[in-house]
Structure formats: C-alpha cells, structure tokens
Design a protein around this motif. Structure first.
Motif, PDB file in Angstrom:
ATOM      1  N   ALA A   1     -22.290  28.393   9.790  1.00  0.00           N
ATOM      2  CA  ALA A   1     -22.410  27.848  11.455  1.00  0.00           C
ATOM      3  C   ALA A   1     -21.742  26.688  11.460  1.00  0.00           C
ATOM      4  N   ALA A   2     -22.058  25.609  10.539  1.00  0.00           N
ATOM      5  CA  ALA A   2     -21.264  24.407  10.579  1.00  0.00           C
ATOM      6  C   ALA A   2     -19.967  24.314  10.548  1.00  0.00           C
ATOM      7  N   LEU A   3     -19.444  25.326   9.474  1.00  0.00           N
ATOM      8  CA  LEU A   3     -17.948  25.665   9.656  1.00  0.00           C
ATOM      9  C   LEU A   3     -17.305  26.003  10.823  1.00  0.00           C
ATOM     10  N   LEU A   4     -17.838  27.015  11.423  1.00  0.00           N
ATOM     11  CA  LEU A   4     -17.262  27.502  12.772  1.00  0.00           C
ATOM     12  C   LEU A   4     -17.476  26.549  13.861  1.00  0.00           C
ATOM     13  N   LEU A   5     -18.622  25.763  13.718  1.00  0.00           N
ATOM     14  CA  LEU A   5     -18.745  24.673  14.806  1.00  0.00           C
ATOM     15  C   LEU A   5     -17.745  23.537  14.693  1.00  0.00           C
ATOM     16  N   HIS A   6     -17.328  23.106  13.409  1.00  0.00           N
ATOM     17  CA  HIS A   6     -16.379  22.166  12.982  1.00  0.00           C
ATOM     18  C   HIS A   6     -14.868  22.661  13.368  1.00  0.00           C
ATOM     19  N   VAL A   7     -14.469  23.826  12.745  1.00  0.00           N
ATOM     20  CA  VAL A   7     -13.158  24.188  12.767  1.00  0.00           C
ATOM     21  C   VAL A   7     -12.643  24.887  14.146  1.00  0.00           C
ATOM     22  N   GLN A   8     -13.811  25.561  14.485  1.00  0.00           N
ATOM     23  CA  GLN A   8     -13.261  26.209  15.981  1.00  0.00           C
ATOM     24  C   GLN A   8     -13.783  25.618  17.186  1.00  0.00           C
ATOM     25  N   GLU A   9     -14.951  24.994  17.392  1.00  0.00           N
ATOM     26  CA  GLU A   9     -15.450  24.310  18.548  1.00  0.00           C
ATOM     27  C   GLU A   9     -15.270  22.814  18.535  1.00  0.00           C
ATOM     28  N   ASP A  10     -14.622  22.444  17.417  1.00  0.00           N
ATOM     29  CA  ASP A  10     -14.158  20.862  17.081  1.00  0.00           C
ATOM     30  C   ASP A  10     -15.165  19.851  17.453  1.00  0.00           C
ATOM     31  N   LEU A  11     -16.661  20.341  16.889  1.00  0.00           N
ATOM     32  CA  LEU A  11     -17.602  19.352  17.156  1.00  0.00           C
ATOM     33  C   LEU A  11     -17.680  18.394  15.936  1.00  0.00           C
ATOM     34  N   ALA A  12     -18.164  17.292  16.372  1.00  0.00           N
ATOM     35  CA  ALA A  12     -18.422  16.104  15.354  1.00  0.00           C
ATOM     36  C   ALA A  12     -19.519  16.490  14.664  1.00  0.00           C
ATOM     37  N   THR A  13     -19.623  15.999  13.340  1.00  0.00           N
ATOM     38  CA  THR A  13     -20.793  16.068  12.359  1.00  0.00           C
ATOM     39  C   THR A  13     -22.094  15.682  13.142  1.00  0.00           C
ATOM     40  N   SER A  14     -22.096  14.946  13.980  1.00  0.00           N
ATOM     41  CA  SER A  14     -23.285  14.134  14.576  1.00  0.00           C
ATOM     42  C   SER A  14     -23.759  15.315  15.565  1.00  0.00           C
ATOM     43  N   GLU A  15     -22.700  15.856  16.184  1.00  0.00           N
ATOM     44  CA  GLU A  15     -23.091  17.157  17.222  1.00  0.00           C
ATOM     45  C   GLU A  15     -23.603  18.387  16.470  1.00  0.00           C
ATOM     46  N   ILE A  16     -22.923  18.467  15.215  1.00  0.00           N
ATOM     47  CA  ILE A  16     -23.436  19.838  14.550  1.00  0.00           C
ATOM     48  C   ILE A  16     -24.846  19.458  14.171  1.00  0.00           C
ATOM     49  N   ALA A  17     -25.188  18.291  13.720  1.00  0.00           N
ATOM     50  CA  ALA A  17     -26.459  17.969  13.208  1.00  0.00           C
ATOM     51  C   ALA A  17     -27.678  18.486  14.415  1.00  0.00           C
ATOM     52  N   GLN A  18     -27.134  17.937  15.569  1.00  0.00           N
ATOM     53  CA  GLN A  18     -28.140  18.237  16.463  1.00  0.00           C
ATOM     54  C   GLN A  18     -28.252  19.748  16.745  1.00  0.00           C
ATOM     55  N   VAL A  19     -27.152  20.494  16.670  1.00  0.00           N
ATOM     56  CA  VAL A  19     -27.143  21.836  17.080  1.00  0.00           C
ATOM     57  C   VAL A  19     -28.187  22.519  15.917  1.00  0.00           C
ATOM     58  N   LEU A  20     -27.754  22.233  14.503  1.00  0.00           N
ATOM     59  CA  LEU A  20     -28.547  22.762  13.466  1.00  0.00           C
ATOM     60  C   LEU A  20     -30.005  22.117  13.160  1.00  0.00           C
ATOM     61  N   ALA A  21     -30.053  21.091  13.885  1.00  0.00           N
ATOM     62  CA  ALA A  21     -31.641  20.244  13.532  1.00  0.00           C
ATOM     63  C   ALA A  21     -31.685  19.778  12.216  1.00  0.00           C
ATOM     64  N   CYS A  22     -30.669  19.092  11.822  1.00  0.00           N
ATOM     65  CA  CYS A  22     -30.454  18.700  10.269  1.00  0.00           C
ATOM     66  C   CYS A  22     -29.801  17.202  10.432  1.00  0.00           C
TER      67      CYS A  22
ATOM     68  N   GLU B   1     -26.823  14.409   9.398  1.00  0.00           N
ATOM     69  CA  GLU B   1     -25.552  14.452   9.275  1.00  0.00           C
ATOM     70  C   GLU B   1     -25.100  14.585   8.013  1.00  0.00           C
ATOM     71  N   ALA B   2     -25.872  13.885   6.901  1.00  0.00           N
ATOM     72  CA  ALA B   2     -25.523  14.362   5.617  1.00  0.00           C
ATOM     73  C   ALA B   2     -25.687  15.404   5.083  1.00  0.00           C
ATOM     74  N   THR B   3     -26.673  16.275   5.587  1.00  0.00           N
ATOM     75  CA  THR B   3     -26.671  17.708   5.323  1.00  0.00           C
ATOM     76  C   THR B   3     -25.376  18.427   5.858  1.00  0.00           C
ATOM     77  N   VAL B   4     -24.970  18.247   7.098  1.00  0.00           N
ATOM     78  CA  VAL B   4     -23.910  18.824   7.829  1.00  0.00           C
ATOM     79  C   VAL B   4     -22.574  18.754   6.853  1.00  0.00           C
ATOM     80  N   ARG B   5     -22.502  17.552   6.354  1.00  0.00           N
ATOM     81  CA  ARG B   5     -21.391  17.071   5.456  1.00  0.00           C
ATOM     82  C   ARG B   5     -21.462  18.261   4.164  1.00  0.00           C
ATOM     83  N   VAL B   6     -22.704  17.988   3.571  1.00  0.00           N
ATOM     84  CA  VAL B   6     -22.677  18.819   2.361  1.00  0.00           C
ATOM     85  C   VAL B   6     -22.512  20.295   2.732  1.00  0.00           C
TER      86      VAL B   6
END
Length: 213
Positions: free
Chosen positions: A164-185, A187-192
C-alpha cells in the motif's frame, strides 16, 4: 432522486459540473448535511483515482469497482465524522486502502494474477502499470512483459502495508506524511516500508535485466 445507497453502479458515472472553487472539505461538510449534489461532485472528482488505486492493489476489475463504490458509500454514511485534521483525499484513501487490506485478509486478493487484465487500462495506471508501446520490437516486448511479471510477483510478496505504501507513493504521488495518515503509522515506519519495497523491486529488476542479457 434516489438516496446514495439505492443508486447502484449508475451513480458512479453521474456527470456533474465540477467547480474549482469548492474544496473537497467544503463539499464533504455539505454531504454530512445530506446534500446529494455535493456528494455527486466528490464522486465525479475522485472516482477515477479511487478505481485506479483499488485496481492496482487488487489486480481485479470487479473487486476494484466494488470496493471503490463501497468506499464512496462509507464517505456518504460517515461524512459527519470528518474532523478536518487531514485533507479529504487522505481521509478517503485511508477508507479505501483499509477496505482493500481487509479484502486481502479474507483471502480474495489476486486470485487471477496477470501482468495486466485483458482490456483493462485504468488511465494507463501508475509507474508499475506502464507497458511498452505498440511499435516496440517483439523480442523486447516479450522481455519487458516477463520482467513486469517478475516485478508483480515481487509486489505480491510484499506485506500489505509495504504494498500500500509503495502504490500510494509511486502511483498517487503522496508524501510520506500523507501515507502515514492513510496507514495510521509514523512517517519513519512509512520510510521503512518504502525502503524495503523498493529494495526488493530493485533486486527483481536487476535479476530480470541479467536474465535478458
């Protein structure tokens, strides 16, 4: 006019005159007051990206349609719970991604794994969906198709959160802060998640290029 829950698939393709000056958050506040015209605008504005993301996560056209429709229905039902702590798109992606993750936990993800479903082209998709043009050399085309199959097999091996993190980043162009909100984790976890996913795909790409040489 039928209520949102009674419209069936037809309401997803309602043509609505979009207004640039009306924000998603303003529209959602009106949806909370059961303004169906505002709901139609939100659907028209986001249905393409919602379907594309669901399709990329599920790789099944029927499931993608069902879950993107269910996500919009949940928006209609729970609009009053939106607190404005994130953008509407981030809040909506969280609903949609959670539906897809729950769908996978029920064991229905990717029952028919292919590089791309025949006839499906959801606006050409994101980086992982792009295919060679029709004028490509047949041998090169075959090599790329095999490589894409390897890439998607590697994507399938990722954890649901990494995928989910990969697709949100490369396809939807979400920033790590936004992905963190989507996945409820965090930003460090998103980067991992992104680091591990990209590392796995790079290894696959390297193996594929070595095999082709």
């Amino acid at each position: 006019m039928l209520a949102a829950g009674e419209r069936g698939m037809g309401w997803l393709t309602t043509e609505v005159a979009l207004t640039q000056e009306t924000s998603d958050e303003t529209l959602l506040a009106r949806v909370a007051a059961r303004d169906e015209a505002a709901f139609d605008v939100l659907v028209a504005r986001h249905q393409g990206r919602a379907y594309r993301l669901a399709w990329s996560l599920l790789r099944d056209a029927e499931d993608a349609r069902d879950l993107s429709q269910e996500a919009f229905l949940r928006v209609y039902r729970t609009a009053a719970s939106f607190r404005g702590e994130a953008k509407f798109s981030t809040w909506f992606y969280r609903i949609l991604v959670n539906l897809c993750l729950d769908h996978r936990r029920r064991g229905r993800w990717w029952q028919r794994f292919t590089v791309r479903d025949e006839g499906e082209d959801p606006e050409r998709g994101g980086l992982l969906e792009r295919q060679p043009g029709a004028t490509a050399d047949p041998a090169d085309l075959l090599g790329r198709e095999r490589l894409m199959a390897q890439v998607w097999r590697e994507v399938e091996r990722l954890s649901p959160q990494q995928r989910a993190a990969l697709l949100l980043h490369v396809q939807e162009d979400l920033a790590t802060s936004e992905i963190a909100q989507v996945l409820a984790c965090s930003e460090a976890t998103v980067r991992v998640h992104l680091h591990r996913a990209v590392s796995a795909l790079r290894k696959t790409m390297g193996r594929g290029q070595s095999d082709a040489s």
